[in-house]
Design an enzyme around this catalytic site. Structure first.
Site, mmCIF file in Angstrom:
data_model
loop_
_atom_site.group_PDB
_atom_site.id
_atom_site.type_symbol
_atom_site.label_atom_id
_atom_site.label_comp_id
_atom_site.label_asym_id
_atom_site.label_seq_id
_atom_site.Cartn_x
_atom_site.Cartn_y
_atom_site.Cartn_z
ATOM 1 N N GLU A 95 36.902 45.444 33.486
ATOM 2 C CA GLU A 95 36.983 43.986 33.591
ATOM 3 C C GLU A 95 35.794 43.378 34.305
ATOM 4 O O GLU A 95 35.260 42.377 33.896
ATOM 5 C CB GLU A 95 38.305 43.618 34.270
ATOM 6 C CG GLU A 95 38.382 42.256 34.904
ATOM 7 C CD GLU A 95 38.576 41.098 33.945
ATOM 8 O OE1 GLU A 95 38.266 39.965 34.364
ATOM 9 O OE2 GLU A 95 39.016 41.290 32.823
ATOM 10 N N ASP A 96 35.346 43.989 35.370
ATOM 11 C CA ASP A 96 34.269 43.340 36.112
ATOM 12 C C ASP A 96 33.163 44.320 36.490
ATOM 13 O O ASP A 96 33.405 45.501 36.693
ATOM 14 C CB ASP A 96 34.816 42.672 37.380
ATOM 15 C CG ASP A 96 33.877 41.577 37.860
ATOM 16 O OD1 ASP A 96 32.935 41.244 37.116
ATOM 17 O OD2 ASP A 96 34.064 41.056 38.966
ATOM 18 N N HIS A 141 40.780 43.810 39.530
ATOM 19 C CA HIS A 141 40.410 42.730 38.617
ATOM 20 C C HIS A 141 38.959 42.361 38.939
ATOM 21 O O HIS A 141 38.073 43.191 38.780
ATOM 22 C CB HIS A 141 41.403 41.577 38.832
ATOM 23 C CG HIS A 141 41.523 40.626 37.695
ATOM 24 N ND1 HIS A 141 42.508 39.672 37.638
ATOM 25 C CD2 HIS A 141 40.790 40.460 36.591
ATOM 26 C CE1 HIS A 141 42.364 38.965 36.521
ATOM 27 N NE2 HIS A 141 41.322 39.418 35.878
ATOM 28 N N ILE A 176 35.487 41.744 41.017
ATOM 29 C CA ILE A 176 34.863 42.381 42.183
ATOM 30 C C ILE A 176 33.623 41.599 42.596
ATOM 31 O O ILE A 176 33.066 40.844 41.814
ATOM 32 C CB ILE A 176 34.470 43.859 41.901
ATOM 33 C CG1 ILE A 176 33.451 43.945 40.752
ATOM 34 C CG2 ILE A 176 35.684 44.684 41.564
ATOM 35 C CD1 ILE A 176 32.978 45.359 40.465
ATOM 36 N N HIS A 182 45.846 43.497 42.078
ATOM 37 C CA HIS A 182 47.175 42.973 41.732
ATOM 38 C C HIS A 182 48.223 44.070 41.884
ATOM 39 O O HIS A 182 48.795 44.528 40.899
ATOM 40 C CB HIS A 182 47.201 42.435 40.298
ATOM 41 C CG HIS A 182 46.254 41.318 40.033
ATOM 42 N ND1 HIS A 182 46.330 40.097 40.675
ATOM 43 C CD2 HIS A 182 45.205 41.219 39.189
ATOM 44 C CE1 HIS A 182 45.369 39.309 40.224
ATOM 45 N NE2 HIS A 182 44.666 39.963 39.332
ATOM 46 N N ASN A 223 41.698 35.602 40.014
ATOM 47 C CA ASN A 223 40.976 36.249 38.921
ATOM 48 C C ASN A 223 39.688 36.874 39.443
ATOM 49 O O ASN A 223 39.470 38.059 39.351
ATOM 50 C CB ASN A 223 40.686 35.224 37.826
ATOM 51 C CG ASN A 223 40.187 35.851 36.548
ATOM 52 O OD1 ASN A 223 39.107 36.407 36.517
ATOM 53 N ND2 ASN A 223 40.990 35.791 35.502
ATOM 54 N N ASP A 224 38.823 36.063 40.032
ATOM 55 C CA ASP A 224 37.526 36.577 40.444
ATOM 56 C C ASP A 224 37.155 36.027 41.818
ATOM 57 O O ASP A 224 37.686 34.998 42.248
ATOM 58 C CB ASP A 224 36.460 36.159 39.422
ATOM 59 C CG ASP A 224 35.191 36.993 39.521
ATOM 60 O OD1 ASP A 224 35.196 37.982 40.268
ATOM 61 O OD2 ASP A 224 34.206 36.649 38.853
ATOM 62 N N ASN A 249 38.187 31.034 35.945
ATOM 63 C CA ASN A 249 38.104 32.478 35.748
ATOM 64 C C ASN A 249 36.911 33.049 36.517
ATOM 65 O O ASN A 249 36.945 33.119 37.739
ATOM 66 C CB ASN A 249 38.046 32.751 34.240
ATOM 67 C CG ASN A 249 38.445 34.164 33.897
ATOM 68 O OD1 ASN A 249 37.853 35.109 34.367
ATOM 69 N ND2 ASN A 249 39.463 34.307 33.063
ATOM 70 N N ASP A 297 34.661 34.194 30.230
ATOM 71 C CA ASP A 297 35.419 34.961 31.220
ATOM 72 C C ASP A 297 34.555 35.146 32.461
ATOM 73 O O ASP A 297 34.479 34.264 33.301
ATOM 74 C CB ASP A 297 35.867 36.285 30.602
ATOM 75 C CG ASP A 297 36.977 36.973 31.369
ATOM 76 O OD1 ASP A 297 36.920 36.938 32.608
ATOM 77 O OD2 ASP A 297 37.884 37.534 30.752
ATOM 78 N N ASN A 298 33.830 36.250 32.555
ATOM 79 C CA ASN A 298 33.038 36.478 33.763
ATOM 80 C C ASN A 298 31.620 35.951 33.661
ATOM 81 O O ASN A 298 31.044 35.925 32.593
ATOM 82 C CB ASN A 298 32.961 37.966 34.056
ATOM 83 C CG ASN A 298 34.114 38.385 34.915
ATOM 84 O OD1 ASN A 298 34.674 37.577 35.619
ATOM 85 N ND2 ASN A 298 34.447 39.632 34.859
HETATM 86 C C1 LIG Z 1 34.354 39.050 35.815
HETATM 87 O O1 LIG Z 1 35.654 38.592 35.864
HETATM 88 C C2 LIG Z 1 36.456 39.350 36.711
HETATM 89 C C3 LIG Z 1 37.828 38.874 36.667
HETATM 90 O O2 LIG Z 1 38.189 38.357 35.470
HETATM 91 C C4 LIG Z 1 35.909 39.218 38.077
HETATM 92 O O3 LIG Z 1 36.652 40.004 38.908
HETATM 93 C C5 LIG Z 1 34.512 39.645 38.131
HETATM 94 O O4 LIG Z 1 33.983 39.410 39.390
HETATM 95 C C6 LIG Z 1 33.690 38.947 37.134
HETATM 96 N N1 LIG Z 1 32.388 39.532 37.072
HETATM 97 C C7 LIG Z 1 31.341 38.985 37.601
HETATM 98 C C8 LIG Z 1 30.103 39.773 37.486
HETATM 99 O O5 LIG Z 1 31.382 37.912 38.135
HETATM 100 CA CA LIG Z 2 37.654 37.210 34.571
HETATM 101 CA CA LIG Z 3 32.832 39.162 40.130
#
Ligand SMILES: *[C@H]1O[C@H](CO)[C@@H](O)[C@H](O)[C@H]1NC(C)=O
Ligand SMILES: [Ca+2]
Ligand SMILES: [Ca+2]
Ligand SMILES: *[C@@H]1O[C@H](CO)[C@@H](O)[C@H](O)[C@H]1NC(C)=O
Ligand SMILES: *[C@@H]1O[C@H](CO)[C@@H](O)[C@H](O)[C@H]1NC(C)=O
Ligand SMILES: *[C@@H]1O[C@H](CO)[C@@H](O)[C@H](O)[C@H]1NC(C)=O
Length: 354
Positions: A53-54, A114, A116, A133, A167-168, A223, A268-269
């Site tokens: 996910e991340d 989730h 990071i 979670h 989420n992030d 997100n 998303d990210n």
């Molecule tokens: C991507 O999204 C996830 C959760 O959806 C988040 O934990 C993560 O930090 C994000 N990645 C970046 C590089 O920001």
């Molecule tokens: Ca995300």
């Molecule tokens: Ca992140």
């Protein structure tokens, strides 16, 4: 109430529900198909088959990858696999992903990582903050990265009444971070209603040991979050509104909106290219295919690069796009010196040389 009134109310309700469902399909981009775009050299990363996910890459080229997320409503092909954090050294010729050992005393059984974010202290110690979670709750776990031992020592679990459906996160100081809340409700049924109804009740939170507050709100589903290279701006992906909010960070940590960049795909990210400051966005071209998983017509993947973010005309280009034949459900892309990693919510991970 007379029969006519009942019928009128019923008719109006059905019309409203119909309108909301149509709008929901629109918000999920249910009709979108993708044309493939791929850099010259890409291959799937061995050992990361069930979600990544991340991804966060240190200035030294070490990439952290969170895997094993179990997220209500999302497909999961390995429900018995424990959540893990992998490490990849992008300086190597053929980088391999290696699971990091996690110190005893941390509940590895319920680890459900989730988002990071890494934080490097003045003494060069690397800390990894992980949205977790356990048992469908939301906590933020702080780990110290032991580079020699390739392991994570668990230091602390942060819980707070406002840290729900996180989420992030993006960490900006010791125990200081912004976190996104992707749904207002926490029960499955209400989350489902919220997705259909779309009341824009999600927000961004600032957390510090002394103060916890909502700093930006009104998102459909906040997100990914990250910060500009100069740390003056915070970038927030509103996944179901298909846009990115560029916000100015105030001295008191409040966020004020600078602009919104509309993208036509579910973002998303977010990560920032350390060399250029461009935003990289991991996107879901068609989220309906993600929610209603059909292996014959799987969800695709898409990575966008947004250049000149603060200018009048930010430029958006596609770095990667695939209909799901190679990569399904991309959530994040991160680059380091001409190399790119793409992660997904439940599928594989891709390594590309740009
Ligand atoms: C991507 O999204 C996830 C959760 O959806 C988040 O934990 C993560 O930090 C994000 N990645 C970046 C590089 O920001
Ligand atoms: Ca995300
Ligand atoms: Ca992140
Ligand atoms: C992914 O999940 C499948 C099915 O549970 C399992 O056989 C496989 O070992 C998993 N792969 C990894 C790298 O965890
Ligand atoms: C992780 O821990 C196990 C058992 O404690 C050990 O056998 C293994 O070598 C460690 N892995 C690394 C990369 O240090
Ligand atoms: C995806 O694209 C490939 C060619 O790039 C094609 O062979 C395949 O049929 C497509 N799959 C779907 C589900 O459209």
């Amino acid at each position: 109430m007379g029969k006519l009134a009942v019928l009128t109310v019923l008719g109006a309700s059905l019309a409203l529900i119909g309108e909301r469902l149509l709008s929901f399909r629109g918000r999920m981009n249910a009709f979108r198909e993708v044309e493939p775009i791929e850099p010259q050299s890409c291959h799937l990363i061995e050992g990361l088959e069930n979600g990544s996910e991340d991804i966060d890459i240190l200035p030294s080229g070490l990439a952290f990858i969170s895997t094993g997320l179990k997220y209500p409503g999302m497909p999961n092909f390995a429900p018995d696999e424990l959540g893990k954090i992998f490490l990849m050294d992008l300086n190597e010729q053929n980088p391999k992903a290696q699971a990091l050992n996690i110190s005893d005393g941390f509940d590895r059984e319920s680890f459900n990582p989730h988002g990071i974010s890494t934080f490097i202290d003045k003494d060069h110690t690397v800390y990894l903050y992980v949205v977790n979670h356990p048992h469908i709750e939301s906590t933020v776990e702080i780990f110290k990265f032991e580079e020699q031992q390739r392991s994570l020592t668990h230091l602390k679990t942060i819980k707070h009444e406002l840290l729900k459906s996180v989420n992030d996160i993006v960490v900006l100081g010791s125990e200081k971070f912004y976190a996104t809340r992707d749904h207002y409700f926490t029960s499955h049924f209400l989350v489902f209603l919220e997705m259909i109804w779309d009341p824009h009740w999600t927000y961004v939170l600032f957390y510090s040991p002394g103060e916890v507050k909502v700093v930006a709100k009104g998102f459909s589903s906040a997100n990914g979050i990250t910060v500009s290279l100069d740390q003056k701006y915070v970038y927030i992906a509103d996944v179901t509104a298909m846009n990115i909010h560029i916000m100015n960070k105030q001295d008191n940590w409040d966020l004020t909106q600078v602009k919104v960049i509309q993208l036509g795909t579910l973002v998303d990210n977010l990560t920032v290219d350390p060399a250029t400051g461009d935003i990289l966005a991991g996107c879901h071209p068609n989220a309906m295919k993600l929610l209603i998983y059909n292996p014959e017509d799987p969800p695709g993947s898409e990575v966008l690069r947004i250049q000149d973010v603060l200018s009048d005309k930010p430029r958006v280009s596609t770095l990667y796009a695939n209909n799901g034949s190679v990569l399904q459900g991309s959530t994040v892309a991160s680059v380091y010196h001409g190399k790119m990693l793409i992660g997904t919510v439940f599928h594989k991970a891709l390594y590309c040389v740009l």
